[in-house]
Design a protein around this motif. Structure first.
Motif, mmCIF file in Angstrom:
data_model
loop_
_atom_site.group_PDB
_atom_site.id
_atom_site.type_symbol
_atom_site.label_atom_id
_atom_site.label_comp_id
_atom_site.label_asym_id
_atom_site.label_seq_id
_atom_site.Cartn_x
_atom_site.Cartn_y
_atom_site.Cartn_z
ATOM 1 N N ALA A 1 151.359 -1.262 -20.102
ATOM 2 C CA ALA A 1 151.519 -2.615 -20.672
ATOM 3 C C ALA A 1 151.391 -3.660 -19.570
ATOM 4 C CB ALA A 1 152.864 -2.727 -21.385
ATOM 5 N N HIS A 2 151.952 -3.368 -18.385
ATOM 6 C CA HIS A 2 151.870 -4.324 -17.276
ATOM 7 C C HIS A 2 150.472 -4.380 -16.678
ATOM 8 C CE1 HIS A 2 156.280 -4.518 -17.220
ATOM 9 N NE2 HIS A 2 156.096 -5.639 -16.551
ATOM 10 N N ALA A 3 149.798 -3.227 -16.660
ATOM 11 C CA ALA A 3 148.537 -3.136 -15.908
ATOM 12 C C ALA A 3 147.297 -3.345 -16.774
ATOM 13 C CB ALA A 3 148.452 -1.763 -15.240
ATOM 14 N N ALA A 4 147.472 -3.438 -18.096
ATOM 15 C CA ALA A 4 146.318 -3.382 -19.008
ATOM 16 C C ALA A 4 145.237 -4.415 -18.662
ATOM 17 C CB ALA A 4 146.791 -3.558 -20.448
ATOM 18 N N HIS A 5 145.657 -5.630 -18.292
ATOM 19 C CA HIS A 5 144.632 -6.644 -18.046
ATOM 20 C C HIS A 5 143.885 -6.387 -16.738
ATOM 21 C CE1 HIS A 5 145.037 -8.876 -21.691
ATOM 22 N NE2 HIS A 5 146.345 -8.628 -21.614
#
Ligand SMILES: C[S@@+](CC[C@H](N)C(=O)[O-])C[C@H]1O[C@@H](n2cnc3c(N)ncnc32)[C@H](O)[C@@H]1O
Length: 320
Positions: free
Chosen positions: A68-72
């Motif tokens: 969720a934190h790294a998705a972008h």
């Protein structure tokens, strides 16, 4: 639910040995051993989903938090025209975080648990109408090929759940070398790897108090009874999971509570009291040791994410 999944049946080339062949070969080994892929009939896949919700089982929620934190950032590294290929896709839940960040044109889920794969990918297709969803029932421990008709030109392979830990390090390197063949030059591999940590935390995760991991392990014997001609009594075996520090792995076993003979497909196998059937290894790595292993299989490291407690890691690797 729309039936808009392109289902590719890869069975003849990629199915690997049958349940019967695997069980007969594994029970004849010393010590008796069966590969973890045999856990996954529909019931096994459902039990695995329940394991993921147990409070002691930190890997799933931690990997989801990292994604969720790294998705972008992941979407940025993968580029606009990437497609997604998920290995051991199971419920295809974690991949939703990537789909929402990346908006790829196509997705391919590969799993050995055919019924569950069909249901999960149909749900995905219903929830993401803009996505072309493909599914292939195949054994990822065998040489793989992308199915004809799967349009993704720049595939990002996604291998979550620390399933890489089910291979011993030599097999893991061979598996990554196979993936290296599958991916085009510059192709990416996003892989979740469980980290080495305190024995108590590790052992609790594989011995949840609700007994779901025990039921998952014992389901292998129930599956043998359901699908093969066998008199094996699951109730005479006990779940055992412990950390083997020397080999840096969790081991799961089914231990016979008595001396007994069991019959499978006309063959007899003897268990002494306390003898175990070794059903799974789950190797734990440091970030550095996993990077080194991936490097030996021809991948270079582009990015690494972990959680604040350093429980789990997600590596973005690229085919060198
Ligand atoms: C540990 S679960 C992980 C599920 C999901 N990817 C996750 O991260 O929660 C392993 C998944 O891989 C599948 N699987 C296990 N061995 C396999 C094999 N040899 N070939 C293909 N799929 C396999 C199982 O059916 C299951 O869905």
């Amino acid at each position: 639910m729309p039936l808009s999944v392109h289902f590719h049946d890869q069975r003849p080339q990629a199915a690997g040995r049958s349940l019967r062949e695997e069980v007969l070969a594994g029970f004849a080994e010393r010590p008796k051993t069966t590969p973890p892929k045999l856990f996954y009939d529909r019931r096994g896949s459902e039990l695995f989903e329940q394991i993921c919700r147990q409070p002691e089982y930190y890997p799933t929620r931690t990997e989801e938090l990292i994604l969720a934190h790294a998705a972008h950032d992941i979407a940025e590294i993968a580029g606009q025209d990437a497609s997604l290929v998920e290995l051991g896709s199971g419920a295809s839940r974690k991949v939703r975080l990537l789909l929402e960040a990346m908006h790829p044109a196509s997705y391919l889920g590969i799993d050995i648990s055919e019924d569950f794969l069909r249901t999960s990918t149909q749900r995905l297709a219903a929830d993401y109408p803009w996505l072309e969803v493909h599914a292939a029932c195949a054994d990822f421990s065998r040489p793989m090929s992308l199915p004809d008709g799967f349009g993704g030109e720049h595939p990002l392979a996604f291998f979550p759940g620390s399933s890489i830990g089910n291979f011993d390090p030599e097999e893991a390197q061979a598996f990554l070398a196979n993936l290296h063949e599958l991916l085009p030059e510059g192709g990416g591999l996003l892989i979740g790897v469980d980290l080495l940590k305190d024995r108590e935390v590790l052992e609790a995760a594989y011995n949840d108090r609700a007994g779901v991991t025990a039921a998952f392990n014992l389901n292998l014997l129930e599956r043998i009874r359901r699908e093969l001609d066998s008199d094996i009594e699951p109730g005479t075996f006990v779940h055992r999971a412990f950390f083997n520090q020397a080999d840096s792995r969790i081991e799961m076993h089914l231990v016979s509570d008595r001396a007994q003979d069991v019959e499978i497909e006309g063959e007899r196998f003897h268990f002494t009291a306390g003898e175990s059937l070794h059903t799974e290894n789950s190797y734990k790595y440091s970030a550095e040791s996993f990077r080194a292993l991936a490097g030996r299989a021809g991948f270079c490291a582009l990015a690494l994410w972990t959680d604040p407690q350093a429980l789990f890691s997600v590596h973005y690797l690229q085919r060198a």
